[in-house]
Design a protein around this motif. Structure first.
Motif, PDB file in Angstrom:
ATOM      1  N   TRP A   5       0.840  -1.190   0.000  1.00 24.33           N
ATOM      2  CA  TRP A   5       0.000   0.000   0.000  1.00 24.33           C
ATOM      3  C   TRP A   5       0.880   1.247   0.000  1.00 24.33           C
ATOM      4  O   TRP A   5       1.865   1.328   0.729  1.00 24.33           O
ATOM      5  CB  TRP A   5      -0.894   0.040   1.236  1.00 24.33           C
ATOM      6  CG  TRP A   5      -2.017  -0.954   1.222  1.00 24.33           C
ATOM      7  CD1 TRP A   5      -2.111  -2.087   0.473  1.00 24.33           C
ATOM      8  CD2 TRP A   5      -3.197  -0.899   2.016  1.00 24.33           C
ATOM      9  NE1 TRP A   5      -3.270  -2.753   0.738  1.00 24.33           N
ATOM     10  CE2 TRP A   5      -3.969  -2.042   1.698  1.00 24.33           C
ATOM     11  CE3 TRP A   5      -3.682  -0.012   2.967  1.00 24.33           C
ATOM     12  CZ2 TRP A   5      -5.192  -2.309   2.291  1.00 24.33           C
ATOM     13  CZ3 TRP A   5      -4.903  -0.275   3.564  1.00 24.33           C
ATOM     14  CH2 TRP A   5      -5.652  -1.416   3.223  1.00 24.33           C
ATOM     15  N   PHE A 111     -14.182   4.727  -0.995  1.00 24.97           N
ATOM     16  CA  PHE A 111     -13.069   4.400  -0.107  1.00 24.97           C
ATOM     17  C   PHE A 111     -12.607   5.651   0.635  1.00 24.97           C
ATOM     18  O   PHE A 111     -12.348   5.620   1.843  1.00 24.97           O
ATOM     19  CB  PHE A 111     -11.913   3.807  -0.920  1.00 24.97           C
ATOM     20  CG  PHE A 111     -10.670   3.525  -0.122  1.00 24.97           C
ATOM     21  CD1 PHE A 111     -10.546   2.355   0.612  1.00 24.97           C
ATOM     22  CD2 PHE A 111      -9.623   4.443  -0.100  1.00 24.97           C
ATOM     23  CE1 PHE A 111      -9.395   2.096   1.356  1.00 24.97           C
ATOM     24  CE2 PHE A 111      -8.475   4.197   0.639  1.00 24.97           C
ATOM     25  CZ  PHE A 111      -8.363   3.019   1.369  1.00 24.97           C
ATOM     26  N   TRP A 115     -12.575   6.293   4.616  1.00 24.99           N
ATOM     27  CA  TRP A 115     -11.329   6.650   5.297  1.00 24.99           C
ATOM     28  C   TRP A 115     -11.509   7.914   6.132  1.00 24.99           C
ATOM     29  O   TRP A 115     -11.061   7.978   7.281  1.00 24.99           O
ATOM     30  CB  TRP A 115     -10.212   6.842   4.269  1.00 24.99           C
ATOM     31  CG  TRP A 115      -8.941   7.353   4.881  1.00 24.99           C
ATOM     32  CD1 TRP A 115      -8.041   6.648   5.622  1.00 24.99           C
ATOM     33  CD2 TRP A 115      -8.453   8.696   4.821  1.00 24.99           C
ATOM     34  NE1 TRP A 115      -7.010   7.465   6.030  1.00 24.99           N
ATOM     35  CE2 TRP A 115      -7.235   8.731   5.552  1.00 24.99           C
ATOM     36  CE3 TRP A 115      -8.905   9.864   4.221  1.00 24.99           C
ATOM     37  CZ2 TRP A 115      -6.488   9.892   5.693  1.00 24.99           C
ATOM     38  CZ3 TRP A 115      -8.160  11.021   4.361  1.00 24.99           C
ATOM     39  CH2 TRP A 115      -6.964  11.025   5.088  1.00 24.99           C
ATOM     40  N   GLN A 153      -9.303  -1.280  -2.887  1.00 25.29           N
ATOM     41  CA  GLN A 153     -10.166  -0.239  -2.329  1.00 25.29           C
ATOM     42  C   GLN A 153     -11.636  -0.639  -2.444  1.00 25.29           C
ATOM     43  O   GLN A 153     -12.411  -0.513  -1.485  1.00 25.29           O
ATOM     44  CB  GLN A 153      -9.938   1.092  -3.058  1.00 25.29           C
ATOM     45  CG  GLN A 153      -8.594   1.740  -2.775  1.00 25.29           C
ATOM     46  CD  GLN A 153      -8.424   3.047  -3.524  1.00 25.29           C
ATOM     47  OE1 GLN A 153      -9.342   3.868  -3.574  1.00 25.29           O
ATOM     48  NE2 GLN A 153      -7.250   3.256  -4.118  1.00 25.29           N
TER      49      GLN A 153
END
Length: 256
Positions: A5, A111, A115, A153
């Motif tokens: 990532w 996503f 987050w 994601q």
């Protein structure tokens, strides 16, 4: 953080767009066909409507900007930590920021929304200000965003959607079961009092109990004394002493 990532600053991934308020002394700027959002409109995950709307002339004459539908909006001043998605193109005031990805191939909006929700407490903790807590633009742009592959994601978003759906179902079932239990209890209680017994006698409430009114004067609260009960302390499940204040009874004004 999983291997592979990437970590990138939000400002590298997205445009962070501020807003403003059209002059209030220009009523002709308000009531137009452009939704204009403030923190008051952030009541749910998706802003579908706003309390106020403005005209295109208002957009030209002020610092507000129109954020395209489907994007994320966050509160950076009043209501710090709140995050929503937009159901339609919407202008925003100075307390909000639109977060618009620079490329739809690098960050998925769903996503990004999830987050932001996960770091709301972090944003709140960074707030500064004597009266109204807020965060500055450099802080928002400098937020470190984990960036897995687009496939990952979307997989994460799907898992979160399923988890939240299960939680919502469990909550609804629990609330329904609780309501059923309450209905059963009060139904049984009512049946007992209605059926009575041959040995029971009846009388009025005033014949059996000393019914007194409370004081109608403005209370003087004390550090020590008797709890002052008001209607807000009467809950369906019983008497609540949460946030109760104390007062001293004046014997000369003792209620009858």
């Amino acid at each position: 953080m999983k291997a592979g990532w990437q970590i990138k600053p939000l400002g590298e991934l997205c445009d962070v767009i501020g807003g403003g308020t059209p002059p209030k002394d220009r009523p002709d700027y308000y009531g137009g066909d452009i939704p204009w959002a403030t923190v008051r409109d952030m009541r749910a995950d998706i802003i579908t409507s706003t309390e106020h709307s403005i005209t295109s002339e208002a957009v030209k004459a002020s610092a507000t900007n129109i954020i395209p539908a489907g994007n994320v909006v966050i509160a950076t001043r009043v209501g710090l930590g709140k995050v929503c998605l937009l159901a339609q193109d919407t202008a925003v005031n100075q307390d909000l920021r639109g977060i618009v990805p620079k490329s739809n191939k690098e960050i998925d909006i769903a996503f990004l929304f999830a987050w932001f929700k996960s770091i709301s407490e972090q944003i709140i903790a960074e707030g500064t200000g004597a009266t109204v807590q807020g965060v500055k633009l450099p802080f928002i742009k400098g937020l470190s965003v984990p960036v897995p592959t687009m496939e990952e994601q979307r997989r994460i978003v799907t898992l979160l959607d399923e988890a939240f759906a299960d939680i919502a179902t469990a909550k609804a079932n629990a609330e329904k079961n609780l309501q059923n239990a309450r209905d059963f209890f009060y139904g049984q209680l009512q049946a007992i009092f209605e059926s009575g017994s041959n040995s029971w006698s009846s009388s009025t409430l005033g014949q059996t109990y000393d019914v007194r009114d409370g004081t109608h004067d403005s209370p003087k609260y004390q550090a020590e004394g008797y709890p002052l009960i008001t209607s807000k302390n009467l809950k369906r499940e019983g008497l609540s002493f949460d946030d109760v204040k104390l007062t001293v009874m004046n014997p000369e004004r003792r209620p009858e």
